[in-house]
Design an enzyme around this catalytic site. Sequence first.
Site, PDB file in Angstrom:
ATOM      1  N   GLU A 131      46.183  67.241 -68.973  1.00 49.23           N
ATOM      2  CA  GLU A 131      44.361  67.016 -67.924  1.00 49.23           C
ATOM      3  C   GLU A 131      43.827  66.050 -69.254  1.00 49.23           C
ATOM      4  OE1 GLU A 131      46.055  68.893 -65.844  1.00 49.23           O
ATOM      5  OE2 GLU A 131      45.007  70.509 -64.955  1.00 49.23           O
ATOM      6  N   SER A 149      42.374  63.984 -75.551  1.00 49.34           N
ATOM      7  CA  SER A 149      41.125  64.406 -76.731  1.00 49.34           C
ATOM      8  C   SER A 149      40.352  62.919 -76.136  1.00 49.34           C
ATOM      9  CB  SER A 149      41.424  65.239 -77.587  1.00 49.34           C
ATOM     10  OG  SER A 149      41.953  66.103 -77.603  1.00 49.34           O
ATOM     11  N   ARG A 157      51.620  91.149 -95.841  1.00 45.60           N
ATOM     12  CA  ARG A 157      52.021  90.252 -96.749  1.00 45.60           C
ATOM     13  C   ARG A 157      51.698  90.099 -98.186  1.00 45.60           C
ATOM     14  NH1 ARG A 157      57.002  87.447 -98.301  1.00 45.60           N
ATOM     15  NH2 ARG A 157      56.183  85.738 -99.370  1.00 45.60           N
ATOM     16  N   GLY A 191      56.901  79.980 -95.720  1.00 42.89           N
ATOM     17  CA  GLY A 191      57.656  79.396 -94.907  1.00 42.89           C
ATOM     18  C   GLY A 191      57.923  80.151 -93.339  1.00 42.89           C
ATOM     19  N   ASP A 240      38.270  68.550 -63.382  1.00 42.44           N
ATOM     20  CA  ASP A 240      37.929  68.817 -63.917  1.00 42.44           C
ATOM     21  C   ASP A 240      38.088  70.682 -64.384  1.00 42.44           C
ATOM     22  OD1 ASP A 240      36.092  66.888 -64.231  1.00 42.44           O
ATOM     23  OD2 ASP A 240      34.576  67.170 -62.554  1.00 42.44           O
TER      24      ASP A 240
END
Lengths: 409, 263
Positions: free
Chosen positions: A389, A392, A294, A366, A266
């Site tokens: 841990e 999911s 960019r 890229g 936990d």
Amino acid sequence: MIDFAASFFYMLPDLNAFTVFTGSNILQYNPSMKHKLIRNATRHFAEMELAPIAAEIDQQRIFPREILAKMKPLNYFGLQVPQRYGGANLDSISAAIVVEELSRICAAVGLCITVHNGVAVYPLLKFADSRQKETYLPLLASGHAIGAFSLTEANAGSDAGSVETTAVKNEESYILNGTKIFVTNGGVCDVALIFALTSLPDKKLQSSVFIVESKYPGFLRGEVEDLCGMRANPVSSLFFEDCAVPESNLLGKLGDGMKIGMATLDNGRLGVAAQALGIAQGAMEAAVKYAKERQQFKKPIASQQTIQNYIADMATEISAARLLLYRACELKDSGAAFGCEASMAKLYCSSVASRVTSLSVQIHGGYGYSKEYDVERYFRDARVTEIYEGTSEIQRMVIARTILSQPVL
Amino acid sequence: MVTELPWDEKTGSLRRDLSSGMVNPACKRALEAALQIKEKHGAFISVLTMGPPAAEEVLREAFAMGADRGILISDRMLAGSDTYATSFILAQAIQKEVSGYDLVLCGAYTSDSETAQVGPQLAEELNLPAAAYAENLTFSGRTLRVRRLVDNFRETLEMELPALVTISMENYEPRHTSFAGLDKAFQNADLLFRNAADLHITSSILDQHSSRTKVRKIFLRKSQKDNIIITGAAASAVDEFLDKFEGRIGAVIGKSIEAKKRG
């Protein structure tokens, strides 16, 4: 006395303790001055010391001992340990902030710190007797010993009850035999908490936890794993071959393995959530910076609505993840049960980390797929936060079990 | 850096609502210098700041790094002080709250306005010998030796304590803050909060010592640098260079460098 970086800063007048930055590089739930200073101190350390080496230690798989040596006197190894054992006595949100800020720059070091504090030191604070505390807490809190937690085996991961390592009583020792895999800090740990099957007085087999020092004969390490991400952390196997552990190093009571393991996980989940959050934050900041710089079609790509949508989603999800994590931390410090909230935080923060790092690579195009840019590392580092841990899937199981066990109104 | 800050064009002051406070970088180095003196010679460090109530965090951080005491001067009445008024107020606070000091250390300049005036003006108010832009301090007895870098010249000065020194960004890299230090800074820090009345600064006194300057505009000066290439034999190039620039160089370093011209 002005932080010029935070150029867009809104202070909500009615919620003095609740500061929301919407600047390019900061998004923080800031409940107090102390948390802000802890964040600043960690961020400063991480940017000064970790940023210059983060890419190299990832590629070369180097455990950065010199940097860790600098972290020891700053209490990174005793975040929540009381000061009488040499720790910093921080609250759980502060500890999460530290891991978050380290991981924003270098998740592998964040991992070392969160595993040491969250799943090696924490169970000692919670379950050790006074002799064990006096012996091990000062060593661990000062960083003179690095800690590890070791439950996973070839046939026992999500199913923690299937541990096959055994501990057999022999006079005043327990003799450990078995193999642990994917042990974070495994290659460097000095003290490890080992889950092993023990025979209870009624002959039932149940797991127990032992404090095992790496210098005990029969404690052997495997090769450091060659992993996708978090490569600067020496994740390895540990082998126990007739390793004799003093009886006094049994943590808690015989058969307490499941109880200690679940409580520790936990807490560990808060750390992994913090780590995932930090990775996501770092990836988003990189994406925002890149999108402004960019130029395509003679304008910054940040002026394209698609990129703006990506950034809006990243920022929103990160904010939500942060609130979820800090709420679980608060709950823990209040003394309430926090397992369900820790699982929610871990589930959500890790999925946000994966989405945000993926979008950040996408925004970089890229270049994002090149090791020249940090987001490539963030993308790899984020992936495992959905796995270790508790995967999911396991987090959803924990959450659903809690919700379904509540009475229907 | 200064021009990147959110200035309020009407009042010429900083929009503090749009910016987040932090320890001024040069002041952090001044604190580091103080901590190194403390470690070497023993000292009691009081840290002073003037600002809005949120500036308390600056003192907490200083305490976490190793300062012994913090004093925050905060009062709406003192808002908008220029360097002259600020140094007057700081001097009142030092005289009232920090008796028997040996050395006053200041950051050489602030990151928000970079005037570098408060330290030297404070020395005038306190009637102390002073040196600005110091990069190194050493002591022998009550003599302080200061090395400083000004206009690319290094010079060493000596003065007797008590004295005032402003610390530049060259040296005294601040230490990292420990978490135990931060925890203590929020548990038992010795912090004093002082307003104008505490320092016996009334509105009539403040009128006499009020700000003499007003910021009308903040702008980035366009660079006026030109590259000048002098060609020819070395000796004649040097002569030509000196002909053109010896007056300006002499003015900057404060002494004549008029050279003997080659025949």
